[in-house]
Design a protein around this motif. Structure first.
Motif, short mmCIF file in Angstrom:
data_model
loop_
_atom_site.label_atom_id
_atom_site.label_comp_id
_atom_site.label_asym_id
_atom_site.label_seq_id
_atom_site.Cartn_x
_atom_site.Cartn_y
_atom_site.Cartn_z
N ARG A 101 -76.92 -35.09 5.56
CA ARG A 101 -77.32 -33.86 6.23
C ARG A 101 -78.53 -34.06 7.15
O ARG A 101 -78.66 -33.42 8.18
CB ARG A 101 -77.64 -32.79 5.18
CG ARG A 101 -77.42 -31.38 5.68
CD ARG A 101 -78.18 -30.36 4.86
NE ARG A 101 -77.56 -30.07 3.57
CZ ARG A 101 -78.08 -29.19 2.71
NH1 ARG A 101 -79.20 -28.54 3.01
NH2 ARG A 101 -77.51 -28.99 1.56
N THR B 174 -70.77 -26.39 16.08
CA THR B 174 -70.45 -27.80 16.21
C THR B 174 -71.60 -28.62 15.63
O THR B 174 -72.76 -28.23 15.73
CB THR B 174 -70.26 -28.15 17.70
OG1 THR B 174 -69.21 -27.34 18.20
CG2 THR B 174 -69.89 -29.61 17.88
N PRO C 236 -84.54 -19.47 13.51
CA PRO C 236 -83.37 -19.14 12.67
C PRO C 236 -82.56 -17.95 13.19
O PRO C 236 -81.38 -17.85 12.90
CB PRO C 236 -83.97 -18.84 11.30
CG PRO C 236 -85.44 -18.70 11.48
CD PRO C 236 -85.79 -19.43 12.73
N ARG D 157 -65.66 -29.98 7.66
CA ARG D 157 -65.81 -28.71 6.96
C ARG D 157 -67.23 -28.61 6.42
O ARG D 157 -67.90 -29.61 6.21
CB ARG D 157 -64.83 -28.63 5.77
CG ARG D 157 -63.36 -28.57 6.16
CD ARG D 157 -62.99 -27.21 6.73
NE ARG D 157 -61.60 -27.13 7.12
CZ ARG D 157 -61.13 -27.54 8.30
NH1 ARG D 157 -61.93 -28.09 9.21
NH2 ARG D 157 -59.85 -27.42 8.59
N TYR E 178 -77.84 -35.06 10.93
CA TYR E 178 -77.06 -34.20 11.83
C TYR E 178 -77.73 -32.84 12.02
O TYR E 178 -78.58 -32.44 11.25
CB TYR E 178 -75.64 -34.04 11.29
CG TYR E 178 -74.85 -35.33 11.36
CD1 TYR E 178 -74.06 -35.62 12.46
CD2 TYR E 178 -74.91 -36.26 10.33
CE1 TYR E 178 -73.35 -36.81 12.54
CE2 TYR E 178 -74.20 -37.46 10.39
CZ TYR E 178 -73.42 -37.72 11.51
OH TYR E 178 -72.73 -38.89 11.59
N ARG E 179 -77.33 -32.19 13.07
CA ARG E 179 -77.86 -30.86 13.37
C ARG E 179 -76.70 -29.94 13.75
O ARG E 179 -75.65 -30.41 14.20
CB ARG E 179 -78.83 -30.92 14.56
CG ARG E 179 -80.12 -31.68 14.30
CD ARG E 179 -81.05 -30.88 13.39
NE ARG E 179 -82.28 -31.61 13.09
CZ ARG E 179 -82.39 -32.51 12.11
NH1 ARG E 179 -81.37 -32.81 11.36
NH2 ARG E 179 -83.55 -33.09 11.89
N ALA E 180 -76.92 -28.65 13.58
CA ALA E 180 -75.96 -27.68 14.10
C ALA E 180 -76.31 -27.41 15.55
O ALA E 180 -77.47 -27.16 15.88
CB ALA E 180 -76.03 -26.39 13.29
N ARG F 155 -80.27 -26.38 15.23
CA ARG F 155 -80.85 -25.92 13.97
C ARG F 155 -80.50 -26.92 12.88
O ARG F 155 -79.50 -27.63 12.98
CB ARG F 155 -80.26 -24.55 13.58
CG ARG F 155 -80.68 -23.38 14.43
CD ARG F 155 -82.06 -22.89 14.11
NE ARG F 155 -82.25 -22.62 12.70
CZ ARG F 155 -83.44 -22.65 12.10
NH1 ARG F 155 -84.53 -22.93 12.77
NH2 ARG F 155 -83.55 -22.41 10.81
N PRO F 156 -81.32 -27.00 11.82
CA PRO F 156 -80.93 -27.85 10.70
C PRO F 156 -79.61 -27.35 10.09
O PRO F 156 -79.31 -26.15 10.17
CB PRO F 156 -82.06 -27.67 9.68
CG PRO F 156 -83.17 -27.01 10.42
CD PRO F 156 -82.57 -26.28 11.57
N LEU F 157 -78.84 -28.24 9.50
CA LEU F 157 -77.61 -27.83 8.82
C LEU F 157 -77.96 -27.09 7.53
O LEU F 157 -78.84 -27.52 6.80
CB LEU F 157 -76.76 -29.05 8.48
CG LEU F 157 -76.13 -29.80 9.66
CD1 LEU F 157 -75.44 -31.06 9.16
CD2 LEU F 157 -75.13 -28.91 10.40
N VAL F 158 -77.28 -26.01 7.26
CA VAL F 158 -77.50 -25.28 6.02
C VAL F 158 -76.66 -25.88 4.90
O VAL F 158 -77.10 -26.00 3.76
CB VAL F 158 -77.18 -23.78 6.20
CG1 VAL F 158 -77.14 -23.05 4.87
CG2 VAL F 158 -78.22 -23.13 7.11
N SER F 159 -75.44 -26.30 5.22
CA SER F 159 -74.56 -26.92 4.22
C SER F 159 -74.29 -28.36 4.63
O SER F 159 -74.38 -28.72 5.80
CB SER F 159 -73.23 -26.18 4.14
OG SER F 159 -73.44 -24.84 3.81
N THR F 160 -73.95 -29.18 3.64
CA THR F 160 -73.53 -30.54 3.94
C THR F 160 -72.18 -30.50 4.63
O THR F 160 -71.35 -29.64 4.34
CB THR F 160 -73.41 -31.33 2.62
OG1 THR F 160 -74.68 -31.33 1.99
CG2 THR F 160 -73.01 -32.78 2.89
N VAL F 161 -71.99 -31.42 5.58
CA VAL F 161 -70.73 -31.48 6.31
C VAL F 161 -69.89 -32.61 5.74
O VAL F 161 -70.39 -33.70 5.47
CB VAL F 161 -71.00 -31.69 7.82
CG1 VAL F 161 -69.69 -31.92 8.57
CG2 VAL F 161 -71.74 -30.49 8.38
N ILE G 184 -73.78 -32.07 15.58
CA ILE G 184 -74.11 -33.15 16.50
C ILE G 184 -75.11 -34.11 15.88
O ILE G 184 -75.83 -33.77 14.95
CB ILE G 184 -74.71 -32.59 17.82
CG1 ILE G 184 -75.94 -31.73 17.53
CG2 ILE G 184 -73.68 -31.78 18.58
CD1 ILE G 184 -76.60 -31.19 18.78
#
Lengths: 429, 429
Positions: free
Chosen positions: B186, A170, B240, A190, B189-191, B165-171, A172
């Protein structure tokens, strides 16, 4: 691919090639690719930028270049690297014989690197400006022709297109004090992955018009196409192995996947000795339940290098050479010479297992054994991994079947592991 | 951990234990954990739910349970599985000797499963309701005590906390026609990852008040705590390796990481023969550049099972037993018996390399060799992987050093690979 053999993921029949079903499709539009590879790899926690990390001895980026290069309708592959890595990249292109690959000097951010790559098509009169340009990541080596074709076709129709994947976690947003502000509904978003493709003029114009903030901090080409060229990219669901090699565990995963791909096929080569032929047949049958595709060939046919070349072109990197007694490994030596000539081991290690039927007592560490170890050491330098395997030949059919099962397990383990440490060792089934 | 040995990630000194620096910290609050494991694993593309997929022979979920179990201040671990997997989970708990683990029957969604787990603390009078409850994922086996402690402490202070965690891909968000609607910045936001922790009453109340839509389609516990208990969770940056085993490549990565962890230590055991002691010393020194931590022990000390038990408790799963000649592998047999008694191989395979100094000529396939192969087959059933290694003992110091280097490379490869196929094989350095 002119270099003899390429690494690609097997389709369900165990291997695939340009000629395989469906892959003859051509986009009927001129296509080139830009591969930004200017990253410093800080997320790997190590010094080497991740695109230059070695997997089975070969830099990750070489696998990715190869994945694009094997698609005949991609005219040019512009690899954009930072100035300090230009020489490294040049030597990679040379060592692995990459074709249609042009190295460009990158900018200080991902977007600036891509922009540098795009500019090559405009400023370099020798490189024809393509109608559609693919933008991919240097650290996504498992990209398949199928998804590339889809994004190219969608780019032709919509002006822009990109691969997407469902979100794994998710997403956030945090408040300034480091607490949860809100979370996004995972179903509505996505992950934007690569490859992406664009009508050249659309993405080139977007890069021309965007500002320094975009170039320095932006991460998304689809966003630039939307903002500056008013083009809503078509989104295309990609397969899970499009993922980006980002952390140490991703390198491990990539290594395992590559090992899986190159261990799918094995070719059994026998001399004309009666026992060898029988054992070859038995191993062929037994290996079928361990390896996706098993081929057989007689050593005589093998000496016609066209036969072997075809097998190598079919993505087979694993050979079993069966001769009668251990002292007789001239066949193996001959095969090594033929394999060396093909140059196929440039892109991937070749595993060669020299199988001998023998009474165990005779297999003592004879002078022949010593020569075998020396040969193994020698050809290891050429990326050919030679292992020995003694099969205790038995007249009793049931026992022979059991031995063949053990031999197949050992062969599969050797092929799958491709462990250079065990080169020259003599295993016993 | 009562079962003798546990698997945990090494700290920089090569191993860590409850007593290691920093880890004595106690949250001074009662803590239990809920581990939802009701998933069907559809994203793995296979039949077995991913939490039950085997890594090195052991189900993934057992690694995750172990990661929580080794933290002494976690009172109970409620594992929530779907009704059809209750028996499987029971047998896993039994086989791997998991303690403080309670199996609960799960719901049809992740949120319903977590809710079922939480209810156990209320409806079962034998399980004390904790002040803080940890919620983790069955498919994140590499969770460290450090991050668990941090989220528990933050939950105590803020009411809720979770690893990010930081996002690896753009959402990105797509429009109804499958095109790009907008992309998220990016950096903002965070995962949201796991573990998370909550004051029990806060999360319990949130689950009580939320609606069926939340329970069926929601994915985020932090969101429920915010929406129904007005609690903004504290977000904590995690390492990670918190990542979630989701796809086939993640299983490969997990296997490699586990192999890396259990191959960090090796214990060299020698008999009192002069050559063996000298070779033992040489190997000890040479192995230092291959393996993080090398210990040495004489076989006599080893027979005092306390010594060996301490080594196993220190996360050492790899043993080298050096005796003089090949025919003499009684030492190896003795060591096997001692290792069997400790039960340490329940959680992880133990690699035992029987090293013999010999002239190669003597190492022919004697009857002793046959017994060695039989012994190896036998102890493999108990998850002890026995391999043989002949070191050609040489008087010439330089040559001996070279041989030791080859031996160390082979030992490291055997330890790292833990390949059951090669059990009983005799390698030569």
């Amino acid at each position: 691919m002119e270099s003899g053999a390429s690494l690609q993921k097997g389709s369900s029949d165990g291997y695939s090639s340009e000629a395989a079903a469906g892959s003859q499709e051509q986009p009927l539009v001129s296509v080139s690719a830009v591969l930004p590879a200017g990253g410093t790899g800080e997320r790997m926690g190590g010094g080497t930028p991740k695109q230059f990390c070695r997997i089975l001895g070969r830099p990750l980026i070489s696998y990715t270049v190869q994945a694009l290069e094997r698609i005949s309708w991609i005219s040019h592959i512009i690899v954009v690297v930072s100035i300090e890595n230009v020489e490294i990249m040049k030597s990679i292109v040379k060592q692995y014989g990459h074709k249609r690959t042009i190295i460009a000097e990158g900018g200080t951010s991902r977007h600036r690197s891509i922009f540098s790559g795009l500019k090559m098509f405009v400023k370099n009169s020798l490189i024809q400006k393509p109608e559609v340009v693919i933008i991919h990541d240097a650290v996504r080596p498992f990209v398949e022709k199928d998804i590339i074709f889809k994004v190219v076709m969608a780019a032709k129709e919509y002006g822009a297109a990109g691969a997407i994947r469902p979100l794994v976690s998710t997403v956030i947003a945090s408040s300034p004090d480091g607490c949860l502000d809100h979370s996004l509904d995972r179903a509505k978003y996505r992950a934007s992955e690569m490859p992406q493709a664009f009508l050249f003029d659309i993405i080139h114009q977007a890069y021309h018009q965007c500002n320094d903030y975009d170039l320095d901090y932006g991460t998304e080409c689809l966003h630039l196409a939307l903002k500056y060229s008013k083009t809503n990219a078509k989104l295309i669901e990609g397969p899970p192995d499009l993922w980006k090699v980002t952390y140490k565990q991703d390198l491990y995963a990539a290594e395992s996947l590559i090992k899986e791909i190159i261990s799918q096929q094995v070719c059994v080569i026998t001399d004309m000795n009666e026992n060898a032929v029988q054992t070859g047949f038995l191993l062929h049958e037994t290996l079928k339940s361990h390896v996706k595709l098993v081929k057989s060939l007689s050593l005589i046919l093998c000496k016609d290098s066209n036969h072997l070349q075809n097998i190598l072109l079919g993505q087979c990197y694993n050979f079993i050479c069966i001769s009668d007694i251990l002292s007789n490994f001239q066949e193996t030596q001959q095969l090594v010479k033929i394999l060396e000539k093909t140059n196929a081991s440039v892109l991937s290690s070749i595993v060669l297992i020299s199988v001998h039927m023998d009474d165990l007592e005779n297999a003592a560490f004879s002078s022949e054994m010593h020569s075998f170890v020396e040969l193994a050491k020698e050809v290891k330098k050429k990326n050919i991994f030679l292992y020995g395997l003694i099969i205790h030949y038995q007249q009793d059919n049931l026992k022979l079947q059991e031995t063949a099962e053990t031999a197949a397990t050992l062969i599969t383990a050797l092929i799958r592991d491709r462990n250079p440490a065990f080169v020259g060792q003599l295993l016993v089934a």
